[in-house]
Design an enzyme around this catalytic site. Structure first.
Site, PDB file in Angstrom:
ATOM      1  N   GLU A  95     -28.129 -38.507  29.543  1.00 10.84           N
ATOM      2  CA  GLU A  95     -27.370 -39.399  28.670  1.00 10.84           C
ATOM      3  C   GLU A  95     -28.219 -40.606  28.279  1.00 10.84           C
ATOM      4  O   GLU A  95     -29.024 -41.081  29.066  1.00 10.84           O
ATOM      5  CB  GLU A  95     -26.112 -39.880  29.405  1.00 10.84           C
ATOM      6  CG  GLU A  95     -25.363 -38.749  30.095  1.00 10.84           C
ATOM      7  CD  GLU A  95     -24.372 -39.247  31.120  1.00 10.84           C
ATOM      8  OE1 GLU A  95     -23.801 -40.348  30.928  1.00 10.84           O
ATOM      9  OE2 GLU A  95     -24.156 -38.547  32.126  1.00 10.84           O
ATOM     10  N   HIS A  98     -22.911 -39.303  26.204  1.00 13.12           N
ATOM     11  CA  HIS A  98     -22.874 -38.545  27.466  1.00 13.12           C
ATOM     12  C   HIS A  98     -23.156 -37.058  27.204  1.00 13.12           C
ATOM     13  O   HIS A  98     -22.270 -36.213  27.313  1.00 13.12           O
ATOM     14  CB  HIS A  98     -21.486 -38.745  28.078  1.00 13.12           C
ATOM     15  CG  HIS A  98     -21.322 -38.330  29.497  1.00 13.12           C
ATOM     16  ND1 HIS A  98     -21.895 -37.216  30.038  1.00 13.12           N
ATOM     17  CD2 HIS A  98     -20.607 -38.911  30.500  1.00 13.12           C
ATOM     18  CE1 HIS A  98     -21.534 -37.102  31.303  1.00 13.12           C
ATOM     19  NE2 HIS A  98     -20.748 -38.133  31.614  1.00 13.12           N
TER      20      HIS A  98
END
Length: 299
Positions: free
Chosen positions: A272, A172
């Site tokens: 991400e 992320h």
């Protein structure tokens, strides 16, 4: 094992409390890594890279200046590892978002230095019997971080149970940017995406993505290379074994109610890489999956 690993390259790696690096915060342990090519900070909680600065350049990653570094709570910024599920758990939506691995300590397994001074740092995570209360399979994960002029994360997840294991995950990444108004993202053109701002309705990305408000999009099966184009620099994201691309920024309206973001929302964008939604994996007993992501600054 932490001390044994640190002794290998003690001149280049220090284990410090967060309070010695950031004023007014908690004491989560953080590795400070310095080489001839870069400086990086890595939290043992979640094996989370918090900062990566190539020599002579600004940080590629954004870390919230409002982050309190509280044990067991997600750290806002850097590269959290969302697993064994990404986002809302699709089978049990009441469970915490993004799994539990990012909120637990990982074991520092090894630190190695290459002939040219680059560092390779490995962490291990083993799901516990207590974790079976919210996830039905025991699993293990290894994250190896390669620190050179570029930053590479190699994540391997293994199913240690006797049953098939559903796995979705994301690395992320929060990228530091100079602002959102002139920002673009290439490498998504012509792709279909799910828009989480519109109940996951499907659309086609006709051109490069620009940030004009809240963005929360999932590009399944995209893979390849993405490039963040900023007014001051470009950042290139490459990966394999992580074919889902998630792009997120909360926008001003949502960010004002986020205690660890607020008006800082325009300082970052998340691009991400992982495997989620239609790319979710089903690991057979003993099977493992390897994902590799490389981040680099480009002219």
């Amino acid at each position: 094992m932490v001390l044994d690993a640190l002794e290998l390259v003690s001149a280049k790696v220090n284990l410090l409390p967060a309070s010695s690096l950031f004023a007014g915060v908690g004491d989560l342990p953080i590795l400070e890594c310095t080489t001839a090519k870069c400086r990086a900070l890595i939290a043992l909680q979640g094996a989370q890279v918090l900062s990566f600065c190539p020599v002579g350049e600004d940080d590629l990653l954004w870390l919230s200046p409002l982050e309190p570094f509280e044990p067991g709570k997600a750290i806002r910024g850097g590269i959290p590892l969302c697993l064994p599920w990404f986002g809302v758990n699709r089978r049990e939506p009441e469970l915490p978002k993004h799994g539990f691995a990012r909120n637990q300590s990982w074991a520092l397994d090894n630190i190695a230095e290459s002939a040219d001074g680059d560092l390779e740092i490995s962490f291990l995570f083993h799901a516990s019997e207590a974790d079976l209360r919210i996830f039905p399979c025991l699993f293990s994960a290894q994250l190896t971080i390669f620190l050179a002029s570029d930053l590479t994360l190699s994540l391997s997840v293994r199913n240690n149970s006797d049953d098939t294991m559903p796995l979705s995950f994301a690395m992320h990444s929060y990228f530091a940017v100079s602002g959102l108004s002139a920002l673009g993202l290439n490498g998504v053109e012509g792709s279909e995406y799910l828009d989480n701002c519109q109940q996951l309705a499907r659309f086609i990305q006709d051109e490069a993505l620009h940030f004009t408000g809240e963005i929360d999009r999932v590009y399944e099966g995209l893979s390849g290379r993405q490039c963040i184009t900023d007014t001051q620099r470009n950042i290139v994201i490459n990966g394999r074994g992580c074919d889902t691309v998630v792009v997120w920024n909360p926008g001003e309206a949502l960010a004002k109610d986020m205690a660890d973001v607020g008006w800082h929302f325009s300082e970052y964008v998340c691009v991400e890489r992982g495997m989620a939604f239609a790319d979710e994996l089903q690991l057979a007993p003993g099977q493992q999956h390897l994902a590799v992501m490389t981040l680099a600054q480009a002219c």
